[in-house]
Design a protein around this motif. Structure first.
Motif, PDB file in Angstrom:
ATOM      1  N   VAL A   1      22.763 -29.749  15.834  1.00 47.41           N
ATOM      2  CA  VAL A   1      22.918 -28.429  16.444  1.00 47.41           C
ATOM      3  C   VAL A   1      21.559 -27.945  16.935  1.00 47.41           C
ATOM      4  O   VAL A   1      20.622 -27.782  16.150  1.00 47.41           O
ATOM      5  CB  VAL A   1      23.518 -27.420  15.457  1.00 47.41           C
ATOM      6  N   GLU A   2      21.442 -27.740  18.236  1.00 48.46           N
ATOM      7  CA  GLU A   2      20.204 -27.267  18.842  1.00 48.46           C
ATOM      8  C   GLU A   2      20.368 -25.791  19.189  1.00 48.46           C
ATOM      9  O   GLU A   2      21.254 -25.420  19.952  1.00 48.46           O
ATOM     10  CB  GLU A   2      19.895 -28.080  20.102  1.00 48.46           C
ATOM     11  N   VAL A   3      19.510 -24.939  18.615  1.00 42.30           N
ATOM     12  CA  VAL A   3      19.603 -23.490  18.790  1.00 42.30           C
ATOM     13  C   VAL A   3      18.327 -22.974  19.436  1.00 42.30           C
ATOM     14  O   VAL A   3      17.220 -23.392  19.069  1.00 42.30           O
ATOM     15  CB  VAL A   3      19.826 -22.783  17.431  1.00 42.30           C
ATOM     16  N   GLU A   4      18.492 -22.051  20.375  1.00 41.05           N
ATOM     17  CA  GLU A   4      17.326 -21.420  20.987  1.00 41.05           C
ATOM     18  C   GLU A   4      17.685 -20.008  21.439  1.00 41.05           C
ATOM     19  O   GLU A   4      18.857 -19.708  21.692  1.00 41.05           O
ATOM     20  CB  GLU A   4      16.829 -22.245  22.168  1.00 41.05           C
TER      21      GLU A   4
ATOM     22  N   LEU B   1      21.324 -15.828  20.591  1.00 48.04           N
ATOM     23  CA  LEU B   1      21.004 -17.250  20.486  1.00 48.04           C
ATOM     24  C   LEU B   1      22.087 -18.050  21.184  1.00 48.04           C
ATOM     25  O   LEU B   1      23.253 -17.650  21.213  1.00 48.04           O
ATOM     26  CB  LEU B   1      20.946 -17.675  19.012  1.00 48.04           C
ATOM     27  N   GLU B   2      21.700 -19.181  21.743  1.00 44.16           N
ATOM     28  CA  GLU B   2      22.679 -20.117  22.266  1.00 44.16           C
ATOM     29  C   GLU B   2      22.471 -21.455  21.584  1.00 44.16           C
ATOM     30  O   GLU B   2      21.365 -21.767  21.137  1.00 44.16           O
ATOM     31  CB  GLU B   2      22.577 -20.260  23.792  1.00 44.16           C
ATOM     32  N   ALA B   3      23.545 -22.217  21.474  1.00 47.12           N
ATOM     33  CA  ALA B   3      23.458 -23.476  20.741  1.00 47.12           C
ATOM     34  C   ALA B   3      24.320 -24.534  21.413  1.00 47.12           C
ATOM     35  O   ALA B   3      25.309 -24.228  22.084  1.00 47.12           O
ATOM     36  CB  ALA B   3      23.914 -23.288  19.294  1.00 47.12           C
TER      37      ALA B   3
ATOM     38  N   ASP C   1      29.436 -25.976  22.681  1.00 49.58           N
ATOM     39  CA  ASP C   1      28.336 -25.046  22.914  1.00 49.58           C
ATOM     40  C   ASP C   1      28.808 -23.642  22.586  1.00 49.58           C
ATOM     41  O   ASP C   1      30.015 -23.375  22.466  1.00 49.58           O
ATOM     42  CB  ASP C   1      27.815 -25.133  24.350  1.00 49.58           C
TER      43      ASP C   1
ATOM     44  N   ARG D   1      27.424 -19.162  21.915  1.00 51.96           N
ATOM     45  CA  ARG D   1      26.445 -18.082  21.943  1.00 51.96           C
ATOM     46  C   ARG D   1      26.743 -17.141  20.786  1.00 51.96           C
ATOM     47  O   ARG D   1      27.909 -16.826  20.519  1.00 51.96           O
ATOM     48  CB  ARG D   1      26.538 -17.333  23.275  1.00 51.96           C
TER      49      ARG D   1
ATOM     50  N   THR E   1      30.443 -13.644  18.998  1.00 53.39           N
ATOM     51  CA  THR E   1      30.268 -15.053  19.328  1.00 53.39           C
ATOM     52  C   THR E   1      31.231 -15.556  20.379  1.00 53.39           C
ATOM     53  O   THR E   1      32.330 -15.022  20.555  1.00 53.39           O
ATOM     54  CB  THR E   1      30.427 -15.925  18.065  1.00 53.39           C
TER      55      THR E   1
ATOM     56  N   LEU F   1      24.244 -17.355  10.528  1.00 54.64           N
ATOM     57  CA  LEU F   1      23.931 -18.323  11.574  1.00 54.64           C
ATOM     58  C   LEU F   1      24.323 -19.730  11.130  1.00 54.64           C
ATOM     59  O   LEU F   1      24.888 -20.505  11.912  1.00 54.64           O
ATOM     60  CB  LEU F   1      22.446 -18.267  11.906  1.00 54.64           C
TER      61      LEU F   1
ATOM     62  N   CYS G   1      27.015 -22.188  12.941  1.00 55.22           N
ATOM     63  CA  CYS G   1      26.718 -23.559  13.349  1.00 55.22           C
ATOM     64  C   CYS G   1      27.685 -24.551  12.700  1.00 55.22           C
ATOM     65  O   CYS G   1      28.023 -25.576  13.300  1.00 55.22           O
ATOM     66  CB  CYS G   1      25.271 -23.916  13.012  1.00 55.22           C
TER      67      CYS G   1
END
Length: 202
Positions: free
Chosen positions: A29-32, A47-49, A60, A62, A83, A167, A171
């Motif tokens: 899971v990549e979150v930024e 955040l988006e993932a 994907d 948000r 979300t 969070l 995820c």
């Protein structure tokens, strides 16, 4: 640190945002951070993932943290989490009449599995199918599931919810919708979506 219109950001919101950085997440899971909506609450952080398996994107989403120091009647609190989660489906899974109920139970189950308490949950589960014609007729039909939801996290010490745990639970939901196997040995009985067959274009 200032909010909209030069308003000082409340310490509770600062702490809630800072806690997001301490969440321990699955490596897939990549979150930024991403720009947050400005009209939903006086203070917001987004955040988006992406859930990825190599170069293949499986799901994907948000997640937006909202804060209104004055409280909000509909929230029954000063914080709210909102979300959007999306993933492509195999045709057989998309045809399951119980799919919406199952996907909603994945959201509530992810929160409960982390021992989180929350209130005022609401949302929708939508499934859609796309069929291609003309110049796109060679593309196979595709189905997608979309979960839109919001809930009020219980506030702890200092009026700050455990945003790191929320969070992590979110995820967990993303990974489950994306078809990844359960992360823990106690979750072996959890039903997951089959992984998509081709890469997703965003």
């Amino acid at each position: 640190m200032e909010g909209p219109g030069g308003i000082a950001v409340p310490q509770a919101f600062r702490s809630a945002v800072d806690a997001l950085r301490t969440a321990r997440l699955r490596p897939q899971v990549e979150v930024e951070p991403t720009p947050a909506p400005q009209r939903l609450a006086p203070f917001a952080h987004a955040l988006e993932a992406v859930v990825a398996d190599g170069e293949q994107e499986l799901a994907d989403g948000r997640l937006v943290l909202l804060h209104d120091p004055a409280g909000h009647d509909a929230w029954h609190g000063t914080f709210r989490l909102v979300t959007l989660v999306r993933a492509e489906l195999e045709a057989e899974m998309a045809a399951d009449p119980l799919l919406p109920e199952v996907c909603w139970s994945w959201l509530t189950g992810a929160l409960q599995a982390r021992g989180l308490t929350y209130g005022e949950p609401s949302g929708t589960v939508t499934r859609a199918s796309s069929h291609y014609f003309g110049g796109l007729s060679e593309r196979p039909a595709a189905s997608q599931i979309e979960i839109r939801a919001s809930w009020t996290p219980r506030e702890g010490l200092g009026g700050v919810p455990d945003t790191a745990a929320h969070l992590a639970a979110w995820c967990d939901l993303l990974a489950q919708v994306g078809g990844l196997p359960p992360a823990g040995p106690g979750d072996a009985s959890v039903v997951t979506l089959p992984q998509r067959r081709g890469p997703q274009s965003r």
